[in-house]
Motif scaffolding. Structure first.
Motif, PDB file in Angstrom:
ATOM      1  N   LEU A  23       0.840  -1.178   0.000  1.00 16.09           N
ATOM      2  CA  LEU A  23       0.000   0.000   0.000  1.00 16.09           C
ATOM      3  C   LEU A  23       0.887   1.244   0.000  1.00 16.09           C
ATOM      4  CD1 LEU A  23      -2.669  -0.972   2.692  1.00 16.09           C
ATOM      5  CD2 LEU A  23      -2.938  -0.820   0.203  1.00 16.09           C
ATOM      6  N   ILE A  24       0.600   2.074  -0.993  1.00 16.69           N
ATOM      7  CA  ILE A  24       1.382   3.318  -1.035  1.00 16.69           C
ATOM      8  C   ILE A  24       0.427   4.468  -1.151  1.00 16.69           C
ATOM      9  CG2 ILE A  24       3.522   2.327  -1.968  1.00 16.69           C
ATOM     10  CD1 ILE A  24       2.604   3.503  -4.694  1.00 16.69           C
ATOM     11  N   MET A  25       0.965   5.629  -1.016  1.00 23.73           N
ATOM     12  CA  MET A  25       0.178   6.836  -1.136  1.00 23.73           C
ATOM     13  C   MET A  25       0.766   7.681  -2.258  1.00 23.73           C
ATOM     14  SD  MET A  25      -0.143   7.737   2.842  1.00 23.73           S
ATOM     15  CE  MET A  25      -1.400   8.989   2.674  1.00 23.73           C
ATOM     16  N   VAL A  26      -0.150   8.218  -3.075  1.00 22.58           N
ATOM     17  CA  VAL A  26       0.307   9.111  -4.143  1.00 22.58           C
ATOM     18  C   VAL A  26      -0.275  10.488  -3.891  1.00 22.58           C
ATOM     19  CG1 VAL A  26       0.263   9.565  -6.621  1.00 22.58           C
ATOM     20  CG2 VAL A  26       0.504   7.195  -5.791  1.00 22.58           C
ATOM     21  N   ARG A  27       0.604  11.330  -3.805  1.00 21.11           N
ATOM     22  CA  ARG A  27       0.196  12.697  -3.482  1.00 21.11           C
ATOM     23  C   ARG A  27       0.112  13.525  -4.755  1.00 21.11           C
ATOM     24  NH1 ARG A  27       2.742  16.194   1.267  1.00 21.11           N
ATOM     25  NH2 ARG A  27       1.232  17.899   1.105  1.00 21.11           N
ATOM     26  N   LEU A  28      -1.110  14.102  -4.967  1.00 22.46           N
ATOM     27  CA  LEU A  28      -1.329  14.978  -6.076  1.00 22.46           C
ATOM     28  C   LEU A  28      -1.443  16.391  -5.580  1.00 22.46           C
ATOM     29  CD1 LEU A  28      -3.938  12.788  -8.004  1.00 22.46           C
ATOM     30  CD2 LEU A  28      -1.483  13.000  -8.400  1.00 22.46           C
ATOM     31  N   GLN A  29      -1.722  17.314  -6.576  1.00 23.15           N
ATOM     32  CA  GLN A  29      -1.698  18.707  -6.138  1.00 23.15           C
ATOM     33  C   GLN A  29      -2.835  19.054  -5.206  1.00 23.15           C
ATOM     34  OE1 GLN A  29      -2.472  21.871  -8.816  1.00 23.15           O
ATOM     35  NE2 GLN A  29      -3.528  20.549 -10.288  1.00 23.15           N
ATOM     36  N   ASP A  30      -3.891  18.267  -5.275  1.00 26.86           N
ATOM     37  CA  ASP A  30      -5.025  18.654  -4.459  1.00 26.86           C
ATOM     38  C   ASP A  30      -5.484  17.563  -3.522  1.00 26.86           C
ATOM     39  OD1 ASP A  30      -5.752  17.005  -6.488  1.00 26.86           O
ATOM     40  OD2 ASP A  30      -7.470  18.217  -7.056  1.00 26.86           O
ATOM     41  N   GLY A  31      -4.667  16.515  -3.286  1.00 27.33           N
ATOM     42  CA  GLY A  31      -4.987  15.508  -2.288  1.00 27.33           C
ATOM     43  C   GLY A  31      -4.177  14.253  -2.491  1.00 27.33           C
ATOM     44  N   THR A  32      -4.589  13.179  -1.817  1.00 25.33           N
ATOM     45  CA  THR A  32      -3.788  11.981  -1.779  1.00 25.33           C
ATOM     46  C   THR A  32      -4.660  10.810  -2.197  1.00 25.33           C
ATOM     47  OG1 THR A  32      -2.702  12.925   0.063  1.00 25.33           O
ATOM     48  CG2 THR A  32      -2.218  10.648  -0.310  1.00 25.33           C
ATOM     49  N   LEU A  33      -3.926   9.919  -2.955  1.00 27.33           N
ATOM     50  CA  LEU A  33      -4.592   8.719  -3.395  1.00 27.33           C
ATOM     51  C   LEU A  33      -4.023   7.575  -2.625  1.00 27.33           C
ATOM     52  CD1 LEU A  33      -4.447   9.159  -7.267  1.00 27.33           C
ATOM     53  CD2 LEU A  33      -6.386   9.638  -5.741  1.00 27.33           C
ATOM     54  N   ASP A  34      -4.880   6.721  -1.976  1.00 30.13           N
ATOM     55  CA  ASP A  34      -4.383   5.481  -1.387  1.00 30.13           C
ATOM     56  C   ASP A  34      -4.440   4.433  -2.468  1.00 30.13           C
ATOM     57  OD1 ASP A  34      -4.048   6.589   1.116  1.00 30.13           O
ATOM     58  OD2 ASP A  34      -6.068   6.183   1.740  1.00 30.13           O
ATOM     59  N   CYS A  35      -3.227   3.854  -2.724  1.00 32.15           N
ATOM     60  CA  CYS A  35      -3.079   2.931  -3.836  1.00 32.15           C
ATOM     61  C   CYS A  35      -2.423   1.674  -3.373  1.00 32.15           C
ATOM     62  CB  CYS A  35      -2.247   3.517  -4.903  1.00 32.15           C
ATOM     63  SG  CYS A  35      -2.836   5.084  -5.600  1.00 32.15           S
ATOM     64  N   GLN A  36      -2.592   0.635  -4.236  1.00 31.18           N
ATOM     65  CA  GLN A  36      -1.884  -0.634  -4.046  1.00 31.18           C
ATOM     66  C   GLN A  36      -1.165  -0.976  -5.305  1.00 31.18           C
ATOM     67  OE1 GLN A  36      -4.421  -3.996  -2.710  1.00 31.18           O
ATOM     68  NE2 GLN A  36      -2.615  -4.616  -1.510  1.00 31.18           N
ATOM     69  N   VAL A  37       0.106  -1.447  -5.017  1.00 34.35           N
ATOM     70  CA  VAL A  37       0.956  -1.764  -6.175  1.00 34.35           C
ATOM     71  C   VAL A  37       0.492  -3.060  -6.723  1.00 34.35           C
ATOM     72  CG1 VAL A  37       3.314  -2.194  -6.943  1.00 34.35           C
ATOM     73  CG2 VAL A  37       2.871  -0.529  -5.072  1.00 34.35           C
ATOM     74  N   TRP A  38       0.335  -3.055  -7.970  1.00 33.53           N
ATOM     75  CA  TRP A  38      -0.087  -4.177  -8.666  1.00 33.53           C
ATOM     76  C   TRP A  38       1.016  -4.865  -9.368  1.00 33.53           C
ATOM     77  CZ3 TRP A  38      -4.692  -6.470  -8.159  1.00 33.53           C
ATOM     78  CH2 TRP A  38      -5.670  -5.775  -7.520  1.00 33.53           C
ATOM     79  N   GLY A  39       1.769  -4.276  -9.877  1.00 32.74           N
ATOM     80  CA  GLY A  39       2.998  -4.818 -10.525  1.00 32.74           C
ATOM     81  C   GLY A  39       4.076  -3.786 -10.600  1.00 32.74           C
ATOM     82  N   ILE A  40       5.253  -4.459 -10.966  1.00 31.84           N
ATOM     83  CA  ILE A  40       6.436  -3.564 -11.012  1.00 31.84           C
ATOM     84  C   ILE A  40       7.121  -3.782 -12.310  1.00 31.84           C
ATOM     85  CG2 ILE A  40       8.655  -2.989 -10.039  1.00 31.84           C
ATOM     86  CD1 ILE A  40       7.456  -3.978  -7.326  1.00 31.84           C
ATOM     87  N   GLU A  41       7.306  -2.829 -13.029  1.00 27.20           N
ATOM     88  CA  GLU A  41       8.109  -2.834 -14.218  1.00 27.20           C
ATOM     89  C   GLU A  41       9.306  -1.973 -13.984  1.00 27.20           C
ATOM     90  OE1 GLU A  41       6.362  -1.842 -18.037  1.00 27.20           O
ATOM     91  OE2 GLU A  41       4.442  -2.598 -17.131  1.00 27.20           O
ATOM     92  N   GLU A  42      10.417  -2.703 -14.058  1.00 30.63           N
ATOM     93  CA  GLU A  42      11.645  -1.929 -13.833  1.00 30.63           C
ATOM     94  C   GLU A  42      12.077  -1.287 -15.101  1.00 30.63           C
ATOM     95  OE1 GLU A  42      14.717  -4.146 -11.872  1.00 30.63           O
ATOM     96  OE2 GLU A  42      13.433  -4.485 -10.110  1.00 30.63           O
ATOM     97  N   GLY A  43      12.162  -0.159 -15.116  1.00 32.79           N
ATOM     98  CA  GLY A  43      12.695   0.638 -16.234  1.00 32.79           C
ATOM     99  C   GLY A  43      14.103   1.084 -16.029  1.00 32.79           C
ATOM    100  N   GLU A  44      14.511   1.781 -17.039  1.00 26.05           N
ATOM    101  CA  GLU A  44      15.863   2.337 -16.900  1.00 26.05           C
ATOM    102  C   GLU A  44      15.824   3.511 -15.994  1.00 26.05           C
ATOM    103  OE1 GLU A  44      17.656   3.287 -20.616  1.00 26.05           O
ATOM    104  OE2 GLU A  44      17.204   1.267 -21.390  1.00 26.05           O
TER     105      GLU A  44
END
Lengths: 82, 450
Positions: free
Chosen positions: B427-448
């Motif tokens: 569970l992570i939190m994503v902070r936007l300009q006008d509030g916060t989203l509680d999110c869950q990581v679904w997958g991980i794609e490693e990029g460069e």
């Protein structure tokens, strides 16, 4: 030559009186003596003059005396020459 | 011709000489005579004539004989000589060859007199400077003389006649004979011991030189010289001079003369007193007259007669003086005033107002400069602050987010910068300009990595 002698003048010797009298006359004759002083001198001079005259005229008939070998005095009687 | 009857002069002289020399009386002659024509030759021999009233004889005394004579033979001297009579052949002259010579009689006294006189003179006993003054008015006179005889009577009579005021004491002494000298000496000494006398008369009446002799004796002379009392000598007559006369302080010709010298004359003194008294009167009278004359002269003087004149004059003088004083005072005051003024000016020039003004100006200047400096500083700071603020604005992540960026964070707020920080399901939190989203990581794609 002040009035000191007034009272003592009786005790002056003839010689002293005479000398003082001569001095007074000499001083007066020199002139320039102030009047009061001149009068004082005059008074004293007259006293001295009187004293001198008295001494001179008062003949006491002094007796001659002989001094013997002991230095004492004896009356002297004139002896005829031997 | 029986020329052999004739003798030569020298033969005759020799014959006579032989005759004389054979006479034993003439071999040893004792002669009493007076010397005349005395000549002491430079070679030492003495040539002279011996004489008496009626006769004379030539005499010679050779130096070998005359060396021993104790006196100096002189003309007129009476001598006793011993000698022999012989002939001086060249002159055919009989003469006395003198072997010894003695002074005779009065001659001897005369000699002693001269010799003592000379001796005492050399010693200074006759020195006029040593003579004591005879007092003018003696009160007690000592008389050293014989109590008998004319001398003492003359003295006493004269003193009585001239000056009966004086006391007279007589020292009776012997005035002739052997004991006279010591007697006189003793009296002089006694008189000095008694110390009563103003003056001493020492002497005697006239007599022969032998009778006067004690006054020629050395002891008497010395006693007179030693005396502290002034001594008048009076020996013999006018013509008699003795040693005492030379030594004494005054010599009187006679005893009467001595008395006259010793005392003043009463008559003369009375005259003197009268003269002095007259002088006294006259001088004082003269003085009084003179002073009286001067006084009357003064009384008659202008000033005394017109005293107001004197006053007027003085009044005027006073006015003049006051005036002068005023002038002088004014002048003096003005001078002082001027001086004061000058000093004030100089003092004014020295006032500090100017310095104060200057300092004020300076201060103002400093204020302004300070103000300017502060203002500039402040603007500078403001500008730089704005710049910083701008920069800060630019850097604000929120601004970035406005442009669409978001910030992922873990639950605890930690920013997720790498995929590795998460795992699917987290569970992570994503902070936007006008509030916060509680999110869950679904997958991980490693990029460069960017």
């Amino acid at each position: 030559m002040t009035n000191d002698h007034d009272d003592k003048s009786a005790e002056l010797s003839f010689e002293e009186a005479m000398q003082q009298l001569e001095k007074i006359v000499e001083k007066l004759e020199e002139g320039d003596v102030p009047l009061e002083k001149a009068i004082n001198y005059y008074q004293e001079g007259m006293k001295l003059s009187k004293l001198c005259s008295e001494k001179l005229t008062k003949v006491e008939g002094q007796m001659e005396q002989i001094v013997n070998e002991q230095g004492t005095f004896e009356p002297f009687i004139v002896q005829e020459e031997e | 011709m029986a020329t052999d009857r004739y003798l030569t002069v020298s033969a005759l002289t020799r014959y006579i000489k032989r005759k004389l020399e054979m006479d034993k009386h003439l071999k040893e002659i004792w002669l009493k005579a007076e010397i005349s024509n005395f000549n002491h030759h430079s070679r030492g021999h003495m040539y002279f004539t011996l004489k008496d009233d009626r006769s004379r004889i030539q005499a010679v005394m050779f130096s070998g004989n005359n060396r021993t004579i104790k006196f100096k033979p002189e003309n007129g001297m009476n001598v006793l000589v011993k000698g022999e009579v012989s002939i001086y052949e060249p002159q055919g002259q009989y003469q006395l060859y003198v072997q010894t010579m003695e002074p005779d009689g009065i001659g001897a006294l005369y000699l002693a007199f001269e010799q003592l006189k000379e001796k005492l003179h050399r010693e200074g006993l006759f020195d006029p400077l040593q003579k004591k003054a005879i007092p003018s008015y003696p009160s007690h006179i000592g008389v050293v003389t014989s109590p008998t005889g004319a001398a003492i009577q003359d003295i006493l009579t004269t003193i009585k006649r001239r000056y009966p005021l004086v006391k007279v004491s007589i020292f009776p002494v012997l005035v002739q004979g052997e004991k006279a000298a010591s007697s006189v000496v003793a009296a002089i000494e006694k008189a000095n011991q008694l110390n009563l006398f103003d003056v001493l008369i020492v002497g005697r009446g006239g007599g022969s030189i032998e009778e006067l002799w004690c006054f020629n004796e050395e002891a008497v002379a010395r006693a007179i010289a030693k005396s502290k009392i002034p001594i008048i000598s009076a020996v013999g007559h006018e013509t008699d001079y003795t040693i005492s006369d030379f030594v004494a302080d005054v010599r009187a010709a006679t005893p009467t003369g001595a008395a006259e010298l010793a005392v003043p004359s009463q008559t003369e003194l009375i005259n003197r007193v009268n003269t002095l008294t007259r002088s006294l009167h006259m001088v004082v009278k003269g003085t009084v007259l003179e002073q009286t004359r001067r006084l009357s002269q003064v009384n008659k003087s202008y000033a005394f007669r017109y005293p107001e004149q004197l006053l007027r004059q003085k009044e005027q003088d006073l006015d003049k003086s006051v005036e002068k004083l005023g002038r002088i005072m004014t002048y003096f005051l003005n001078q002082k005033k001027e001086g004061l003024r000058q000093i004030r000016i100089r003092f004014g020039q020295q006032h500090p107002q100017r310095q104060i003004d200057q300092a004020k100006q300076h201060l103002q200047l400093l204020y302004q400069r300070n103000d300017r400096a502060m203002r500039k500083e402040w603007i500078d700071k403001q500008t730089s602050f704005n710049q910083v603020l701008d920069k800060l604005t630019l850097l604000n992540p929120l601004e970035t987010m406005k442009r669409g960026y978001a910030i992922a964070t873990e639950k605890n707020g930690q920013i997720i910068k790498s995929t590795k920080q998460t795992q699917p399901g987290d569970l992570i939190m994503v902070r936007l300009q006008d509030g916060t989203l509680d999110c869950q990581v679904w997958g991980i794609e490693e990029g460069e990595e960017i």
